[in-house]
Design a protein around this motif. Structure first.
Motif, PDB file in Angstrom:
ATOM      1  N   TYR A 212       0.832  -1.198   0.000  1.00  0.00           N
ATOM      2  CA  TYR A 212       0.000   0.000   0.000  1.00  0.00           C
ATOM      3  C   TYR A 212       0.872   1.255   0.000  1.00  0.00           C
ATOM      4  O   TYR A 212       0.585   2.241  -0.677  1.00  0.00           O
ATOM      5  CB  TYR A 212      -0.933   0.000   1.207  1.00  0.00           C
ATOM      6  N   ARG A 213       1.965   1.216   0.756  1.00  0.00           N
ATOM      7  CA  ARG A 213       2.907   2.342   0.764  1.00  0.00           C
ATOM      8  C   ARG A 213       3.585   2.492  -0.590  1.00  0.00           C
ATOM      9  O   ARG A 213       3.896   3.599  -1.027  1.00  0.00           O
ATOM     10  CB  ARG A 213       3.973   2.137   1.841  1.00  0.00           C
ATOM     11  N   ARG A 214       3.844   1.374  -1.257  1.00  0.00           N
ATOM     12  CA  ARG A 214       4.558   1.395  -2.530  1.00  0.00           C
ATOM     13  C   ARG A 214       3.685   1.845  -3.689  1.00  0.00           C
ATOM     14  O   ARG A 214       4.179   2.079  -4.785  1.00  0.00           O
ATOM     15  CB  ARG A 214       5.126   0.010  -2.822  1.00  0.00           C
ATOM     16  N   GLY A 215       2.381   1.926  -3.466  1.00  0.00           N
ATOM     17  CA  GLY A 215       1.501   2.439  -4.508  1.00  0.00           C
ATOM     18  C   GLY A 215       0.503   1.460  -5.056  1.00  0.00           C
ATOM     19  O   GLY A 215      -0.295   1.810  -5.918  1.00  0.00           O
ATOM     20  N   GLY A 216       0.508   0.200  -4.566  1.00  0.00           N
ATOM     21  CA  GLY A 216      -0.479  -0.756  -5.046  1.00  0.00           C
ATOM     22  C   GLY A 216       0.070  -2.160  -5.118  1.00  0.00           C
ATOM     23  O   GLY A 216       1.185  -2.437  -4.654  1.00  0.00           O
ATOM     24  N   PRO A 217      -0.708  -3.073  -5.696  1.00  0.00           N
ATOM     25  CA  PRO A 217      -0.327  -4.490  -5.728  1.00  0.00           C
ATOM     26  C   PRO A 217       1.026  -4.722  -6.394  1.00  0.00           C
ATOM     27  O   PRO A 217       1.457  -3.959  -7.259  1.00  0.00           O
ATOM     28  CB  PRO A 217      -1.457  -5.135  -6.544  1.00  0.00           C
ATOM     29  N   SER A 218       1.660  -5.808  -5.985  1.00  0.00           N
ATOM     30  CA  SER A 218       2.918  -6.241  -6.575  1.00  0.00           C
ATOM     31  C   SER A 218       2.769  -7.688  -7.028  1.00  0.00           C
ATOM     32  O   SER A 218       1.908  -8.415  -6.533  1.00  0.00           O
ATOM     33  CB  SER A 218       4.067  -6.134  -5.573  1.00  0.00           C
ATOM     34  N   ALA A 219       3.612  -8.095  -7.977  1.00  0.00           N
ATOM     35  CA  ALA A 219       3.619  -9.483  -8.443  1.00  0.00           C
ATOM     36  C   ALA A 219       4.960 -10.113  -8.101  1.00  0.00           C
ATOM     37  O   ALA A 219       6.013  -9.476  -8.227  1.00  0.00           O
ATOM     38  CB  ALA A 219       3.365  -9.548  -9.949  1.00  0.00           C
ATOM     39  N   PHE A 220       4.915 -11.353  -7.675  1.00  0.00           N
ATOM     40  CA  PHE A 220       6.114 -12.109  -7.338  1.00  0.00           C
ATOM     41  C   PHE A 220       5.994 -13.514  -7.925  1.00  0.00           C
ATOM     42  O   PHE A 220       4.903 -14.068  -8.007  1.00  0.00           O
ATOM     43  CB  PHE A 220       6.296 -12.210  -5.820  1.00  0.00           C
ATOM     44  N   THR A 221       7.125 -14.077  -8.314  1.00  0.00           N
ATOM     45  CA  THR A 221       7.157 -15.454  -8.799  1.00  0.00           C
ATOM     46  C   THR A 221       7.546 -16.358  -7.647  1.00  0.00           C
ATOM     47  O   THR A 221       8.564 -16.128  -6.977  1.00  0.00           O
ATOM     48  CB  THR A 221       8.152 -15.610  -9.952  1.00  0.00           C
ATOM     49  N   LEU A 222       6.754 -17.394  -7.399  1.00  0.00           N
ATOM     50  CA  LEU A 222       6.989 -18.267  -6.252  1.00  0.00           C
ATOM     51  C   LEU A 222       8.059 -19.301  -6.577  1.00  0.00           C
ATOM     52  O   LEU A 222       7.782 -20.472  -6.855  1.00  0.00           O
ATOM     53  CB  LEU A 222       5.689 -18.945  -5.831  1.00  0.00           C
ATOM     54  N   VAL A 223       9.305 -18.814  -6.564  1.00  0.00           N
ATOM     55  CA  VAL A 223      10.464 -19.687  -6.724  1.00  0.00           C
ATOM     56  C   VAL A 223      11.501 -19.269  -5.694  1.00  0.00           C
ATOM     57  O   VAL A 223      11.506 -18.119  -5.235  1.00  0.00           O
ATOM     58  CB  VAL A 223      11.057 -19.589  -8.153  1.00  0.00           C
ATOM     59  N   PRO A 224      12.373 -20.176  -5.279  1.00  0.00           N
ATOM     60  CA  PRO A 224      13.407 -19.814  -4.307  1.00  0.00           C
ATOM     61  C   PRO A 224      14.240 -18.633  -4.782  1.00  0.00           C
ATOM     62  O   PRO A 224      14.626 -18.557  -5.948  1.00  0.00           O
ATOM     63  CB  PRO A 224      14.252 -21.093  -4.203  1.00  0.00           C
ATOM     64  N   GLY A 225      14.509 -17.726  -3.866  1.00  0.00           N
ATOM     65  CA  GLY A 225      15.322 -16.562  -4.170  1.00  0.00           C
ATOM     66  C   GLY A 225      14.553 -15.361  -4.663  1.00  0.00           C
ATOM     67  O   GLY A 225      15.114 -14.264  -4.724  1.00  0.00           O
ATOM     68  N   ALA A 226      13.290 -15.548  -5.030  1.00  0.00           N
ATOM     69  CA  ALA A 226      12.495 -14.433  -5.539  1.00  0.00           C
ATOM     70  C   ALA A 226      11.534 -13.881  -4.498  1.00  0.00           C
ATOM     71  O   ALA A 226      11.022 -12.773  -4.658  1.00  0.00           O
ATOM     72  CB  ALA A 226      11.706 -14.849  -6.783  1.00  0.00           C
ATOM     73  N   VAL A 227      11.269 -14.654  -3.444  1.00  0.00           N
ATOM     74  CA  VAL A 227      10.364 -14.241  -2.378  1.00  0.00           C
ATOM     75  C   VAL A 227      10.971 -14.676  -1.048  1.00  0.00           C
ATOM     76  O   VAL A 227      11.855 -15.537  -1.006  1.00  0.00           O
ATOM     77  CB  VAL A 227       8.965 -14.865  -2.545  1.00  0.00           C
ATOM     78  N   PRO A 228      10.504 -14.092   0.061  1.00  0.00           N
ATOM     79  CA  PRO A 228      10.970 -14.570   1.362  1.00  0.00           C
ATOM     80  C   PRO A 228      10.694 -16.065   1.513  1.00  0.00           C
ATOM     81  O   PRO A 228       9.682 -16.577   1.020  1.00  0.00           O
ATOM     82  CB  PRO A 228      10.135 -13.751   2.350  1.00  0.00           C
ATOM     83  N   PRO A 229      11.580 -16.805   2.194  1.00  0.00           N
ATOM     84  CA  PRO A 229      11.418 -18.258   2.294  1.00  0.00           C
ATOM     85  C   PRO A 229      10.057 -18.692   2.820  1.00  0.00           C
ATOM     86  O   PRO A 229       9.494 -19.685   2.358  1.00  0.00           O
ATOM     87  CB  PRO A 229      12.551 -18.661   3.246  1.00  0.00           C
ATOM     88  N   GLY A 230       9.515 -17.957   3.775  1.00  0.00           N
ATOM     89  CA  GLY A 230       8.224 -18.332   4.337  1.00  0.00           C
ATOM     90  C   GLY A 230       7.087 -18.296   3.339  1.00  0.00           C
ATOM     91  O   GLY A 230       6.085 -19.009   3.497  1.00  0.00           O
TER      92      GLY A 230
END
Length: 271
Positions: A212-230
């Motif tokens: 919300y602070r960044r300005g809206g939704p974000s997209a992430f790819t669910l692969v190791p190294g691209a998102v937090p491990p959790g």
């Protein structure tokens, strides 16, 4: 990104020759890094947009946050300049009236999610927001291919639900917890997920990052190294429309440098 001036675009519906010059041939499937063949002809003097394939999703609208994978190549030698496919981090383009060049607006607004769009123009016309020229001559012609994941209102959220808040008992070692069950598509490994999220530091429990602070939704790819491990375990198997509380022993890219973190993630879409 340096100041970009508006330009009149020549629109095309397919690859080939137009009055403005020759267009590249782009092959490959949507969502995979495109294969670009640069023709021998001259690129033309005007920036041009061509819709290479049309998706079946919602059309992007003025004011949307548009999420897209992007490939940028040099016309002169077909060398890559930038791409988001290898980094597993789709671009977030915020159309707030200030930061986006008119060429990107023409290429991205009004297009259906799932569409592939080509843009040819000079570096001054074709480089997007926050993209540094990195020694590229502003007059050099670049080729840009967009795979449009979708457009979303900046305040997109789960319908009828309050904004996410970190549960009082969540810790970095707490197993992922479903706060709201979704009813949409199931999130699978390697998917691109569109989310709104809140991240809080541990043990302070203070919010340090938020889409919300960044300005809206974000997209992430669910692969190791691209998102937090959790996130890899916390989001897999969840459904679009759900909300998940996730503790992560390390924050991981792209949202931190390794400290324990707490997240609440709203899943808006999965591509």
């Amino acid at each position: 990104m340096r100041l970009l001036w508006p330009a009149v675009l020549v629109l095309a519906t397919s690859c080939g020759v137009t009055e403005g010059g020759t267009l590249p041939v782009v092959t490959g499937t949507f969502g995979a890094r495109p294969i670009v063949a640069i023709p021998r002809g001259k690129p033309g003097r005007m920036p041009r947009v061509a819709v290479l394939s049309t998706g079946s999703g919602r059309r992007t609208m003025p004011g949307d946050v548009v999420l897209a994978d992007v490939e940028i190549r040099h016309w002169s030698d077909n060398k890559p300049h930038l791409n988001t496919y290898d980094t597993n981090q789709p671009a977030t383009i915020i159309f707030d009236g200030r930061h986006v060049p008119d060429t990107w607006r023409q290429a991205l607004i009004g297009q259906a999610a799932g569409s592939r769009v080509l843009l040819v123009g000079t570096a001054a016309e074709a480089l997007g927001p926050d993209m540094e020229p990195d020694g590229v001559d502003p007059a050099e012609t670049l080729v840009v291919v967009f795979d449009i994941l979708g457009g979303y209102p900046p305040d997109a959220r789960l319908v009828g639900r309050p904004l996410p808040a970190v549960p009082a008992d969540l810790t970095p070692t707490t197993p992922p917890r479903t706060l709201i069950g979704g009813s949409g598509a199931e999130v699978r490994a390697g998917a691109k997920v569109v989310v709104q999220y809140v991240a809080a530091a541990w043990p302070e429990r203070t919010a340090v990052d938020s889409s919300y602070r960044r300005g809206g939704p974000s997209a992430f790819t669910l692969v190791p190294g691209a998102v937090p491990p959790g996130w890899l375990t916390g989001l897999l198997g969840q459904r679009v429309g759900g909300r998940v509380a996730i503790g992560s022993p390390t924050s991981g890219p792209p949202m931190g440098t390794g400290e324990p973190m707490l997240y609440v993630v709203d899943i808006l879409d999965s591509v």
